[in-house]
Every structure is written in C-alpha cells, then in structure tokens.
Design a protein around this motif. Structure first.
Motif, PDB file in Angstrom:
ATOM      1  N   ALA A 122       0.919  -1.261   0.013  1.00  0.00           N
ATOM      2  CA  ALA A 122       0.067   0.167  -0.139  1.00  0.00           C
ATOM      3  C   ALA A 122       1.057   1.338  -0.080  1.00  0.00           C
ATOM      4  O   ALA A 122       1.747   1.426   0.688  1.00  0.00           O
ATOM      5  CB  ALA A 122      -0.936   0.017   0.937  1.00  0.00           C
ATOM      6  N   VAL A 123       0.517   2.400  -1.055  1.00  0.00           N
ATOM      7  CA  VAL A 123       1.434   3.314  -0.961  1.00  0.00           C
ATOM      8  C   VAL A 123       0.618   4.645  -1.184  1.00  0.00           C
ATOM      9  O   VAL A 123      -0.251   4.943  -1.824  1.00  0.00           O
ATOM     10  CB  VAL A 123       2.212   3.219  -2.492  1.00  0.00           C
ATOM     11  CG1 VAL A 123       3.179   4.188  -2.693  1.00  0.00           C
ATOM     12  CG2 VAL A 123       2.863   1.918  -2.718  1.00  0.00           C
ATOM     13  N   ASP A 124       1.293   5.637  -0.581  1.00  0.00           N
ATOM     14  CA  ASP A 124       0.665   6.967  -0.774  1.00  0.00           C
ATOM     15  C   ASP A 124       1.647   7.587  -1.969  1.00  0.00           C
ATOM     16  O   ASP A 124       2.786   7.797  -1.229  1.00  0.00           O
ATOM     17  CB  ASP A 124       0.670   7.746   0.830  1.00  0.00           C
ATOM     18  CG  ASP A 124       0.078   9.116   0.403  1.00  0.00           C
ATOM     19  OD1 ASP A 124       0.103   9.697  -0.565  1.00  0.00           O
ATOM     20  OD2 ASP A 124      -0.184   9.896   1.541  1.00  0.00           O
ATOM     21  N   PRO A 125       1.264   7.871  -3.056  1.00  0.00           N
ATOM     22  CA  PRO A 125       2.271   8.539  -3.783  1.00  0.00           C
ATOM     23  C   PRO A 125       2.896   9.685  -3.223  1.00  0.00           C
ATOM     24  O   PRO A 125       4.116  10.085  -3.709  1.00  0.00           O
ATOM     25  CB  PRO A 125       1.325   8.994  -5.175  1.00  0.00           C
ATOM     26  CG  PRO A 125       0.060   8.046  -4.915  1.00  0.00           C
ATOM     27  CD  PRO A 125      -0.050   7.821  -3.588  1.00  0.00           C
ATOM     28  N   ALA A 126       2.227  10.627  -2.284  1.00  0.00           N
ATOM     29  CA  ALA A 126       3.040  11.880  -1.852  1.00  0.00           C
ATOM     30  C   ALA A 126       4.068  11.345  -1.009  1.00  0.00           C
ATOM     31  O   ALA A 126       4.912  12.318  -0.699  1.00  0.00           O
ATOM     32  CB  ALA A 126       1.872  12.737  -1.423  1.00  0.00           C
ATOM     33  N   LEU A 127       4.019  10.402  -0.185  1.00  0.00           N
ATOM     34  CA  LEU A 127       5.421   9.914   0.451  1.00  0.00           C
ATOM     35  C   LEU A 127       6.387   9.052  -0.258  1.00  0.00           C
ATOM     36  O   LEU A 127       7.297   8.700   0.696  1.00  0.00           O
ATOM     37  CB  LEU A 127       4.740   8.903   1.453  1.00  0.00           C
ATOM     38  CG  LEU A 127       3.543   9.782   2.573  1.00  0.00           C
ATOM     39  CD1 LEU A 127       3.065   8.974   3.526  1.00  0.00           C
ATOM     40  CD2 LEU A 127       4.264  10.895   3.152  1.00  0.00           C
ATOM     41  N   VAL A 128       6.190   8.865  -1.466  1.00  0.00           N
ATOM     42  CA  VAL A 128       7.186   7.791  -2.071  1.00  0.00           C
ATOM     43  C   VAL A 128       8.631   8.544  -2.047  1.00  0.00           C
ATOM     44  O   VAL A 128       9.834   8.124  -1.629  1.00  0.00           O
ATOM     45  CB  VAL A 128       6.838   7.642  -3.381  1.00  0.00           C
ATOM     46  CG1 VAL A 128       7.936   6.814  -4.276  1.00  0.00           C
ATOM     47  CG2 VAL A 128       5.612   6.627  -3.580  1.00  0.00           C
ATOM     48  N   ASP A 171      -5.781   7.845  -3.286  1.00  0.00           N
ATOM     49  CA  ASP A 171      -6.093   8.625  -4.006  1.00  0.00           C
ATOM     50  C   ASP A 171      -5.628  10.256  -3.332  1.00  0.00           C
ATOM     51  O   ASP A 171      -6.746  10.844  -2.903  1.00  0.00           O
ATOM     52  CB  ASP A 171      -7.550   8.599  -4.279  1.00  0.00           C
ATOM     53  CG  ASP A 171      -7.958   9.725  -5.427  1.00  0.00           C
ATOM     54  OD1 ASP A 171      -7.132  10.230  -5.991  1.00  0.00           O
ATOM     55  OD2 ASP A 171      -9.098   9.992  -5.446  1.00  0.00           O
ATOM     56  N   SER A 172      -4.394  10.329  -3.227  1.00  0.00           N
ATOM     57  CA  SER A 172      -3.938  11.292  -2.257  1.00  0.00           C
ATOM     58  C   SER A 172      -4.107  12.870  -3.003  1.00  0.00           C
ATOM     59  O   SER A 172      -3.608  12.969  -4.237  1.00  0.00           O
ATOM     60  CB  SER A 172      -2.361  11.184  -1.968  1.00  0.00           C
ATOM     61  OG  SER A 172      -1.911  12.067  -1.220  1.00  0.00           O
ATOM     62  N   GLU A 173      -4.593  13.838  -2.392  1.00  0.00           N
ATOM     63  CA  GLU A 173      -4.582  15.181  -3.035  1.00  0.00           C
ATOM     64  C   GLU A 173      -3.412  15.804  -2.712  1.00  0.00           C
ATOM     65  O   GLU A 173      -2.999  16.935  -3.600  1.00  0.00           O
ATOM     66  CB  GLU A 173      -5.764  15.948  -2.064  1.00  0.00           C
ATOM     67  CG  GLU A 173      -7.098  15.399  -1.986  1.00  0.00           C
ATOM     68  CD  GLU A 173      -7.929  16.549  -1.572  1.00  0.00           C
ATOM     69  OE1 GLU A 173      -7.493  17.307  -0.639  1.00  0.00           O
ATOM     70  OE2 GLU A 173      -9.241  16.109  -1.327  1.00  0.00           O
ATOM     71  N   GLU A 174      -2.426  15.389  -1.947  1.00  0.00           N
ATOM     72  CA  GLU A 174      -1.003  15.733  -2.011  1.00  0.00           C
ATOM     73  C   GLU A 174      -0.184  15.500  -2.896  1.00  0.00           C
ATOM     74  O   GLU A 174       0.909  16.414  -3.195  1.00  0.00           O
ATOM     75  CB  GLU A 174      -0.597  15.604  -0.594  1.00  0.00           C
ATOM     76  CG  GLU A 174      -0.919  16.348   0.763  1.00  0.00           C
ATOM     77  CD  GLU A 174      -2.274  15.735   1.265  1.00  0.00           C
ATOM     78  OE1 GLU A 174      -2.578  14.784   1.277  1.00  0.00           O
ATOM     79  OE2 GLU A 174      -3.126  16.611   1.319  1.00  0.00           O
ATOM     80  N   ALA A 175      -0.419  14.404  -3.686  1.00  0.00           N
ATOM     81  CA  ALA A 175       0.202  13.936  -4.716  1.00  0.00           C
ATOM     82  C   ALA A 175       0.220  14.667  -6.088  1.00  0.00           C
ATOM     83  O   ALA A 175      -0.769  14.906  -6.517  1.00  0.00           O
ATOM     84  CB  ALA A 175       0.255  12.494  -4.927  1.00  0.00           C
ATOM     85  N   ASP A 179       5.049  12.907  -8.758  1.00  0.00           N
ATOM     86  CA  ASP A 179       5.021  11.833  -7.525  1.00  0.00           C
ATOM     87  C   ASP A 179       4.493  10.426  -8.164  1.00  0.00           C
ATOM     88  O   ASP A 179       4.855   9.345  -7.977  1.00  0.00           O
ATOM     89  CB  ASP A 179       4.025  12.156  -6.350  1.00  0.00           C
ATOM     90  CG  ASP A 179       4.731  13.289  -5.722  1.00  0.00           C
ATOM     91  OD1 ASP A 179       5.784  13.386  -5.442  1.00  0.00           O
ATOM     92  OD2 ASP A 179       3.784  14.039  -5.117  1.00  0.00           O
ATOM     93  N   ARG A 180       3.453  10.674  -8.764  1.00  0.00           N
ATOM     94  CA  ARG A 180       2.747   9.361  -9.593  1.00  0.00           C
ATOM     95  C   ARG A 180       3.556   8.873 -10.588  1.00  0.00           C
ATOM     96  O   ARG A 180       4.032   7.792 -10.880  1.00  0.00           O
ATOM     97  CB  ARG A 180       1.410   9.777 -10.190  1.00  0.00           C
ATOM     98  CG  ARG A 180       0.263  10.436  -9.117  1.00  0.00           C
ATOM     99  CD  ARG A 180      -1.016  10.226  -9.701  1.00  0.00           C
ATOM    100  NE  ARG A 180      -2.003  10.680  -8.547  1.00  0.00           N
ATOM    101  CZ  ARG A 180      -2.404  11.910  -8.180  1.00  0.00           C
ATOM    102  NH1 ARG A 180      -1.680  12.785  -8.640  1.00  0.00           N
ATOM    103  NH2 ARG A 180      -3.116  11.948  -7.094  1.00  0.00           N
ATOM    104  N   GLU A 181       4.263   9.735 -11.222  1.00  0.00           N
ATOM    105  CA  GLU A 181       5.288   9.224 -12.426  1.00  0.00           C
ATOM    106  C   GLU A 181       6.445   8.473 -11.816  1.00  0.00           C
ATOM    107  O   GLU A 181       7.071   7.571 -12.448  1.00  0.00           O
ATOM    108  CB  GLU A 181       5.820  10.552 -13.248  1.00  0.00           C
ATOM    109  CG  GLU A 181       6.817  10.222 -14.416  1.00  0.00           C
ATOM    110  CD  GLU A 181       6.211   9.081 -15.382  1.00  0.00           C
ATOM    111  OE1 GLU A 181       7.334   8.442 -16.036  1.00  0.00           O
ATOM    112  OE2 GLU A 181       4.977   9.249 -15.521  1.00  0.00           O
ATOM    113  N   LEU A 182       7.171   8.998 -10.580  1.00  0.00           N
ATOM    114  CA  LEU A 182       8.178   8.278  -9.880  1.00  0.00           C
ATOM    115  C   LEU A 182       7.733   6.964  -9.504  1.00  0.00           C
ATOM    116  O   LEU A 182       8.449   5.995  -9.659  1.00  0.00           O
ATOM    117  CB  LEU A 182       8.570   9.427  -8.597  1.00  0.00           C
ATOM    118  CG  LEU A 182       9.682   8.691  -7.795  1.00  0.00           C
ATOM    119  CD1 LEU A 182      11.009   8.208  -8.526  1.00  0.00           C
ATOM    120  CD2 LEU A 182       9.732   9.405  -6.486  1.00  0.00           C
TER     121      LEU A 182
END
Length: 375
Positions: A122-128, A171-175, A179-182
């Motif tokens: 499980a991943v939050d894209p904004a935290l990657v 579905d992070s609003e901060e991302a 972030d999603r491309e990374l």
C-alpha cells in the motif's frame, strides 16, 4: 471452502489500513491477521484477528531469539492453518507490521503449505520520494523488527515497493504528477489499484508465484525498469560490457549513490572478474554485495543446476567474449542529471589500454572493494 491468503504490507500505515479495510468490506468471509511488533521490547508480539465487524480474537506470541519477525514467522502459519481447518474463512488478509517485508512472509506462508493469491504493498504517492530519501535507521523511528535490525527506512521501503506485483494506491490530494510518475517508473510492471476506485479484491485473488517474484528481485535476473523520461522524472538504464576499474569506481561511489533517489542492478569489477556484484542504493546509502559467480565463469556441467530464468536472463546479455559479465545499472529520480551520470559512470570503466592488458593484469589491480564486501 479453501483458504486464500493475501499479504498487505508497506511503511505507509494509513494507506495499508485503508487497503485492508477495503478488502474486509469487499470480500465476504474475510478476516485480517495482524502481528503488532511494537510490543516486542516487552518480550511479546501481540496478534489480533478481525473481521468486518471488529475484533474476533487476540493473543500473544513470545519472542523467538530476541527477534519479533521470528515470532511472527513461528505464529503466522499455525494461525492460518487453524483458519483453513475451520473452513469458514474465504480470505485471510495478513496485514504486515510497518517494517516487515512481504518477500520473507510470502515465502514462509507458501512453505507452510498455504496458498498466497496476492501480495500488495500500500502506497501514498505523495510519500514515495520522502521515504526513498530517508536514510534513517528503522531503529531510530521505533520500527526495527529486532535488536540487530540495521535496515534503513529507504531500503526497506524500496524492497516493499518493488516486490509486490500489486500496489494499492491512495487517491492522495497531496500527490502531483511527478509523484505518480516516480511511482510508475520505480515499478513499471506493477498493477496499480486506487483504493476505493478499483477492484482490490479481484487483484488480491488473482494468484501469486513466489518463485517468479523472488527471481524478479534476484540481482542476476532482476526485472529492472526500462528507460523513461516524463513529468520531471527520469530512469537511466546504463549497460556496458567492459569492467569497472575498482579504485575509480570506489572514488565515485558517493556521487553515484546520491545521483538518484533509487539505483540498482548488477556490475562487474576488473579485479574480481568472475563475481557478479549487486548494486542496491536508496536514501543516500549503497549496499554492495556478491551475488555469486557470473554464469560465464562456471563449468558447463554446472549450468544444469542453474534455474532456467537465470539462464534466460544471461542469454539476453551474452557477449561473445565475456558471456554474461556486464554492467547493468538503473537510476531513477526526479531531476536526474543523465549526461553527468553517464559521464561519471564511463570514467570508471577500464581505459582501452587497461582493458587490452587482459584478465591477469585486471586481477592485480588494487582491491578497493574488499572492505565493502567484507572479503
């Protein structure tokens, strides 16, 4: 009813809990097992089993060899077998504690004779990027799984991310797009399911091959990302068939390690021409280790003992003179200086004159990596 097991892990605890809650809600007859390693300092690991309506049972497992992860291993399979024998559970969701890596647990469950149908991180894209850049020891954040645990946040997160064929993404609003491309470039073959907007249950029950997953992570035949460049994020794939000069590469290690958020692959040192070396860097720290011999250095009789996936990977890289010996390094990062990185890597290879001197001369080069490899 046969029991299916899905493993859900990841250091992004909120994302992990959201993915588990979605599975419990969407799969009738599902339960979640969780071993809380936060209590390990007190000598026990707390196990809970929940279903969609709440807590079903709780218990404690004693520490094994001062290792919370060992206690988890010893306790997990018997609990899953008990659920399987009872016959009224369709899906057992194993929610891993924050720093537990899914590879070890998937292998334990399969070795215990049970069926793993999915492994999800499980991943939050904004935290990657923040997690990949975090070189802190897990112990500093209370996330160590044993007193001897020397892993960092960055390398643990990278392995959690890259092992799982399915990523449950918030579905992070901060991302943003970067972030999603990374995330996409770090694990391009993963199936991404947005929590709450995709069918996570179908993904969880799709099937999982523990041997193929291990092979995809093995340095000799790893399924490494391909060249990419989008939304400010780049992946450089650097492939050469000439060995590195040990001293020049060693001198460049810090710059190479810090050049990208994540780099990995296999490489070839002139003074150790028969040894396949593993490159694994995240969070500004590099791990280098021997992954055994290159196939080219093995006698023909030994090839029959090599897994077919390894032979296939070697065939793709085969060089008429050196066989599978090569440099295959992959660097992924926002703002990657591709030209500078390529120039630095090239400068570490043997020069034409050094190369022409041959293997006997290569082996006499100063062994700069012996301390790193603990030879």
């Amino acid at each position: 009813m046969s029991l299916s097991v899905v493993i859900v892990g990841g250091l992004h605890a909120d994302a992990r809990k959201a993915a588990v809650a979605r599975l419990l809600a969407d799969v009738p007859g599902s339960v979640v097992l969780h071993h809380d390693l936060a209590t390990a300092a007190a000598g026990t690991v707390v196990r809970t089993i929940r279903d969609a309506s709440g807590l079903v049972s709780a218990g404690e497992a004693p520490l094994v060899n001062d290792c919370a992860c060992c206690a988890l291993r010893e306790d997990l399979v018997p609990e899953l077998r008990r659920l399987a024998d009872a016959g009224d559970t369709r899906l057992a969701v194993v929610e891993l504690w924050d720093s537990v890596e899914p590879k070890a647990m998937a292998e334990v469950v399969v070795a215990g004779g049970l069926t793993v149908t999915g492994v999800i991180t499980a991943v939050d894209p904004a935290l990657v990027l923040p997690y990949l850049g975090n070189g802190d020891d897990l112990a500093d954040g209370g996330l160590a799984a044993a007193a001897t645990d020397q892993r960092t946040v960055a390398d643990t997160f990278a392995r959690q991310l890259e092992y799982a064929p399915i990523l449950a993404v918030t579905d992070s609003e901060e991302a943003d797009e970067e972030d999603r491309e990374l995330l996409a470039q770090l694990h391009p073959t993963a199936r991404q399911v947005v929590i709450g907007h995709g069918d996570l249950a179908v993904a969880a029950l799709a099937g999982f091959d523990v041997e193929a997953a291990a092979a995809a992570q093995h340095p000799a035949c790893a399924l490494l990302p391909a060249e990419a460049d989008a939304h400010g994020v780049s992946t450089l794939v650097w492939h050469r068939s000439r060995p590195f000069h040990p001293e020049r590469l060693y001198a460049a290690l810090e710059d190479l390690t810090c050049a990208a958020a994540r780099s990995r692959g296999r490489f070839w040192l002139a003074d150790k021409p028969d040894t396949l070396l593993h490159w694994d860097a995240a969070g500004g720290a590099l791990c280098v280790e021997s992954a055994g011999p290159w196939l080219a250095s093995l006698p023909d009789a030994a090839w029959d003992m090599v897994p077919p996936v390894r032979r296939a990977a070697a065939a793709l890289d085969w060089h008429p003179e050196h066989g599978d010996c090569c440099q295959h390094l992959v660097f992924t990062s926002p703002g990657l200086d591709r030209d500078g990185l390529e120039h630095l890597l090239e400068s570490c290879l043997l020069t034409d004159a050094e190369y022409a001197a041959g293997r006997a001369a290569w082996k006499r080069l100063p062994p700069a990596f012996d301390t790193l490899l603990e030879v």
